[in-house]
Design a protein around this motif. Structure first.
Motif, PDB file in Angstrom:
ATOM      1  N   THR A  64       9.785 128.509  31.590  1.00 15.70           N
ATOM      2  CA  THR A  64      11.073 128.718  32.240  1.00 15.70           C
ATOM      3  C   THR A  64      11.144 127.926  33.535  1.00 15.70           C
ATOM      4  O   THR A  64      10.263 128.043  34.388  1.00 15.70           O
ATOM      5  CB  THR A  64      11.297 130.214  32.535  1.00 15.70           C
ATOM      6  OG1 THR A  64      11.193 130.956  31.317  1.00 15.70           O
ATOM      7  CG2 THR A  64      12.672 130.446  33.151  1.00 15.70           C
ATOM      8  N   TRP A 118      13.748 126.623  36.823  1.00 18.04           N
ATOM      9  CA  TRP A 118      14.983 126.635  37.574  1.00 18.04           C
ATOM     10  C   TRP A 118      15.186 125.217  38.087  1.00 18.04           C
ATOM     11  O   TRP A 118      14.341 124.661  38.790  1.00 18.04           O
ATOM     12  CB  TRP A 118      14.918 127.635  38.720  1.00 18.04           C
ATOM     13  CG  TRP A 118      14.916 129.057  38.228  1.00 18.04           C
ATOM     14  CD1 TRP A 118      15.259 129.490  36.979  1.00 18.04           C
ATOM     15  CD2 TRP A 118      14.561 130.218  38.968  1.00 18.04           C
ATOM     16  NE1 TRP A 118      15.136 130.851  36.896  1.00 18.04           N
ATOM     17  CE2 TRP A 118      14.712 131.327  38.102  1.00 18.04           C
ATOM     18  CE3 TRP A 118      14.129 130.434  40.276  1.00 18.04           C
ATOM     19  CZ2 TRP A 118      14.442 132.629  38.506  1.00 18.04           C
ATOM     20  CZ3 TRP A 118      13.863 131.733  40.681  1.00 18.04           C
ATOM     21  CH2 TRP A 118      14.025 132.821  39.802  1.00 18.04           C
ATOM     22  N   GLN A 166      17.682 122.378  39.859  1.00 21.83           N
ATOM     23  CA  GLN A 166      18.844 121.996  40.649  1.00 21.83           C
ATOM     24  C   GLN A 166      19.287 120.621  40.172  1.00 21.83           C
ATOM     25  O   GLN A 166      18.507 119.661  40.172  1.00 21.83           O
ATOM     26  CB  GLN A 166      18.491 121.956  42.133  1.00 21.83           C
ATOM     27  CG  GLN A 166      19.680 121.708  43.036  1.00 21.83           C
ATOM     28  CD  GLN A 166      19.275 121.681  44.508  1.00 21.83           C
ATOM     29  OE1 GLN A 166      18.136 121.367  44.841  1.00 21.83           O
ATOM     30  NE2 GLN A 166      20.205 122.011  45.387  1.00 21.83           N
ATOM     31  N   ILE A 195      22.966 129.364  36.672  1.00 24.06           N
ATOM     32  CA  ILE A 195      22.557 130.531  37.433  1.00 24.06           C
ATOM     33  C   ILE A 195      23.014 130.383  38.881  1.00 24.06           C
ATOM     34  O   ILE A 195      23.324 129.280  39.342  1.00 24.06           O
ATOM     35  CB  ILE A 195      21.022 130.748  37.390  1.00 24.06           C
ATOM     36  CG1 ILE A 195      20.289 129.542  37.991  1.00 24.06           C
ATOM     37  CG2 ILE A 195      20.556 131.047  35.978  1.00 24.06           C
ATOM     38  CD1 ILE A 195      18.768 129.737  38.114  1.00 24.06           C
ATOM     39  N   PRO A 228      19.108 130.201  43.508  1.00 21.38           N
ATOM     40  CA  PRO A 228      17.989 131.108  43.789  1.00 21.38           C
ATOM     41  C   PRO A 228      17.520 130.966  45.231  1.00 21.38           C
ATOM     42  O   PRO A 228      17.654 129.905  45.842  1.00 21.38           O
ATOM     43  CB  PRO A 228      16.901 130.638  42.809  1.00 21.38           C
ATOM     44  CG  PRO A 228      17.213 129.192  42.573  1.00 21.38           C
ATOM     45  CD  PRO A 228      18.704 129.066  42.656  1.00 21.38           C
ATOM     46  N   TRP A 267      22.553 125.040  40.025  1.00 21.99           N
ATOM     47  CA  TRP A 267      21.256 125.392  39.454  1.00 21.99           C
ATOM     48  C   TRP A 267      21.412 125.833  38.005  1.00 21.99           C
ATOM     49  O   TRP A 267      22.373 126.528  37.654  1.00 21.99           O
ATOM     50  CB  TRP A 267      20.607 126.517  40.258  1.00 21.99           C
ATOM     51  CG  TRP A 267      20.028 126.057  41.563  1.00 21.99           C
ATOM     52  CD1 TRP A 267      20.693 125.892  42.741  1.00 21.99           C
ATOM     53  CD2 TRP A 267      18.663 125.705  41.821  1.00 21.99           C
ATOM     54  NE1 TRP A 267      19.834 125.451  43.723  1.00 21.99           N
ATOM     55  CE2 TRP A 267      18.585 125.340  43.187  1.00 21.99           C
ATOM     56  CE3 TRP A 267      17.508 125.671  41.043  1.00 21.99           C
ATOM     57  CZ2 TRP A 267      17.384 124.939  43.777  1.00 21.99           C
ATOM     58  CZ3 TRP A 267      16.317 125.276  41.627  1.00 21.99           C
ATOM     59  CH2 TRP A 267      16.263 124.914  42.979  1.00 21.99           C
ATOM     60  N   GLU A 288      19.030 127.437  34.607  1.00 22.91           N
ATOM     61  CA  GLU A 288      17.775 127.951  34.058  1.00 22.91           C
ATOM     62  C   GLU A 288      17.602 127.321  32.677  1.00 22.91           C
ATOM     63  O   GLU A 288      18.482 127.453  31.818  1.00 22.91           O
ATOM     64  CB  GLU A 288      17.793 129.476  33.934  1.00 22.91           C
ATOM     65  CG  GLU A 288      16.487 130.024  33.361  1.00 22.91           C
ATOM     66  CD  GLU A 288      16.519 131.528  33.187  1.00 22.91           C
ATOM     67  OE1 GLU A 288      15.941 132.234  34.039  1.00 22.91           O
ATOM     68  OE2 GLU A 288      17.146 131.997  32.204  1.00 22.91           O
ATOM     69  N   PRO A 339      18.248 135.561  39.732  1.00 23.24           N
ATOM     70  CA  PRO A 339      17.297 134.579  40.232  1.00 23.24           C
ATOM     71  C   PRO A 339      16.956 134.811  41.694  1.00 23.24           C
ATOM     72  O   PRO A 339      17.811 135.180  42.491  1.00 23.24           O
ATOM     73  CB  PRO A 339      18.040 133.251  40.045  1.00 23.24           C
ATOM     74  CG  PRO A 339      19.038 133.523  38.969  1.00 23.24           C
ATOM     75  CD  PRO A 339      19.442 134.954  39.159  1.00 23.24           C
TER      76      PRO A 339
END
Length: 223
Positions: A71, A73, A75, A107, A110, A129, A131, A211
Motif C-alpha cells: 500500500t 500513499w 502525492q 484520499i 495525510p 494524494w 492510495e 489516512p
C-alpha cells in the motif's frame, strides 16, 4: 519464531548496506548486523521496508508469486479524473510489461512528517494524494504507472506490506516483531505479471481508515 524488522526508510537512503559514494545506506539507520531487506524501496521513496536474517522468511515476503499487497500513499501532480483512476485499476501497459490490476482511490491529504528535501511544487498546477495498492513491485512501478496515467508522482510513501503497517514509526525508526512463516497470509502462487482478474483487499487495519498517523506533525505546503 523469526525476527522481522519494520523500518521507516527515510528519503534518500539507498536499500543496501555496502557503502555508496553519493547516498546514505541502510547502515545509517540499522545498527543490527546479519539482516537484509525483504524486497526493496526506491532511494527517492519513503516508508515501510521489511528486513530479516531468516532466508526463508525473506524469500517468502519478497517472492512476487505470493502477491503480498503493498500500500502506497502517492502525492501526484494534477487533478485525477475517474478515467485515470480506472486506468490504474485495470492494469497499465508500461511497454516492457503490463501491470496487474491495482486498487486506486483518491484520499485526503495525510498528515506525514516533513520530507527533507521538500517536494517542489508548481504553483499553477494542482496536486492531490492517492492510495494505490499493488501486489507486485517492479522497478519504479508506481511512479511509472502514475506517469503513464498523466499524473506524475511528487512524493511516494509505502505505508503497508501485507499485514504489516508503518504505524507510529518516524523516518529512521525501527520496530522488531517475532513472526512464524506458517502464520503469514496465504495466497496461491501465481505468475509474475500480465493481466488477470484477481481482486485484492487492503491490509488488515487499513480498511476504512482515515489516512494519517497520530504522531504526525501538521502538514505544511513545503513538506
Amino acid at each position: 519464531m523469526s525476527q522481522l524488522i519494520l523500518l521507516n526508510k527515510p528519503y534518500g537512503v539507498i536499500c543496501q548496506f555496502s557503502d555508496h559514494p553519493t547516498h546514505p545506506t541502510l547502515k545509517s539507520c540499522v545498527p543490527q548486523p546479519g539482516i537484509y531487506p525483504a524486497g526493496r524501496l526506491d532511494t527517492d521513496s519513503e516508508g515501510l521496508l521489511l528486513l530479516t536474517g531468516d532466508g526463508a522468511l525473506q524469500h517468502r515476503i519478497a517472492d512476487p508469486r505470493w502477491k503480498l499487497p503493498k500500500t502506497y500513499w502517492v502525492q501526484v501532480e494534477g487533478d485525477p479524473k475517474e478515467a485515470q483512476l480506472e486506468m490504474l485499476r485495470a492494469g497499465v501497459d508500461l511497454g516492457d510489461f503490463v501491470t496487474r490490476p491495482a486498487e486506486a482511490r483518491r484520499i485526503d491529504t495525510p498528515e506525514l512528517w516533513p520530507r527533507n528535501p521538500p517536494v517542489r511544487f508548481r504553483k499553477t498546477v494542482p496536486d492531490c494524494w492517492l492510495e494505490i495498492i499493488i501486489s507486485e513491485g517492479k522497478n519504479r512501478q508506481v511512479r511509472r504507472m502514475t506517469a503513464k496515467a498523466g499524473l506524475p508522482t511528487l512524493r511516494l510513501v509505502r505505508v503497508a506490506i501485507g499485514p504489516w503497517r508503518l504505524d507510529g514509526l518516524l523516518p529512521g525508526q525501527m520496530r522488531a516483531l517475532d513472526v512464524r512463516l506458517e502464520d503469514l497470509p496465504r495466497s496461491a502462487p501465481g505468475g509474475g505479471g500480465g493481466k488477470h482478474d484477481e481482486r485484492r483487499r487492503s491490509p488488515p487495519g487499513l480498511e476504512g481508515r482515515t489516512p494519517g498517523f497520530r504522531f504526525a506533525r501538521k502538514r505544511q505546503r513545503s513538506d
